[in-house]
Design a protein around this motif. Structure first.
Motif, PDB file in Angstrom:
ATOM      1  N   VAL A  35      -0.071  -1.356   0.777  1.00  0.00           N
ATOM      2  CA  VAL A  35       1.203  -1.582   1.461  1.00  0.00           C
ATOM      3  C   VAL A  35       1.803  -0.258   1.926  1.00  0.00           C
ATOM      4  O   VAL A  35       2.285  -0.143   3.055  1.00  0.00           O
ATOM      5  CB  VAL A  35       2.194  -2.336   0.540  1.00  0.00           C
ATOM      6  N   SER A  76       0.054  -7.032  -0.620  1.00  0.00           N
ATOM      7  CA  SER A  76       1.108  -7.916  -1.116  1.00  0.00           C
ATOM      8  C   SER A  76       0.533  -9.115  -1.866  1.00  0.00           C
ATOM      9  O   SER A  76       1.142  -9.605  -2.818  1.00  0.00           O
ATOM     10  CB  SER A  76       2.012  -8.370   0.033  1.00  0.00           C
ATOM     11  N   GLU A 120       6.998 -10.067  -3.059  1.00  0.00           N
ATOM     12  CA  GLU A 120       5.619  -9.898  -2.601  1.00  0.00           C
ATOM     13  C   GLU A 120       5.053 -11.170  -1.972  1.00  0.00           C
ATOM     14  O   GLU A 120       4.245 -11.096  -1.046  1.00  0.00           O
ATOM     15  CB  GLU A 120       4.727  -9.417  -3.744  1.00  0.00           C
ATOM     16  N   TRP A 154       6.454 -11.224   1.469  1.00  0.00           N
ATOM     17  CA  TRP A 154       5.770 -10.153   2.200  1.00  0.00           C
ATOM     18  C   TRP A 154       4.373 -10.599   2.623  1.00  0.00           C
ATOM     19  O   TRP A 154       3.955 -10.383   3.760  1.00  0.00           O
ATOM     20  CB  TRP A 154       5.680  -8.919   1.307  1.00  0.00           C
TER      21      TRP A 154
END
Length: 90
Positions: free
Chosen positions: A13, A40, A59, A62
């Motif tokens: 990330v 993620s 997450e 994401w």
């Protein structure tokens, strides 16, 4: 071993984010969105296993957004229309 997996996920990330901030990687590219999706997703699994619900929410969202962006990047369906903020500044 868990820590190494978390570090690898975090790097997936963070590295594209840093490269994008320095103009070295397009945020709409397959590389950027693919790495974000991988990182993620890894972190989401780790958060679920550790019952860290706030982190899982972060997450998980994401990963979902990254998946949609990746599918757009792969299909070439990037929306070039201005955003609401762009329209407001003109």
């Amino acid at each position: 071993m868990k820590q190494l997996i978390q570090i690898a996920g975090s790097l997936c990330v963070l590295v594209p984010f840093v490269l994008a901030q320095f103009g070295r990687l397009d945020t709409r590219s397959v590389a950027y969105t693919g790495l974000n999706l991988i990182g993620s997703t890894v972190l989401s699994v780790q958060a679920a296993q550790g019952r860290q619900w706030g982190f899982l929410l972060l997450e998980g969202v994401w990963a979902g957004v990254s998946l949609v962006a990746l599918l757009r990047a792969v299909s070439g369906g990037v929306d070039e229309s201005p955003t609401t903020l762009d329209r407001a500044s003109t």
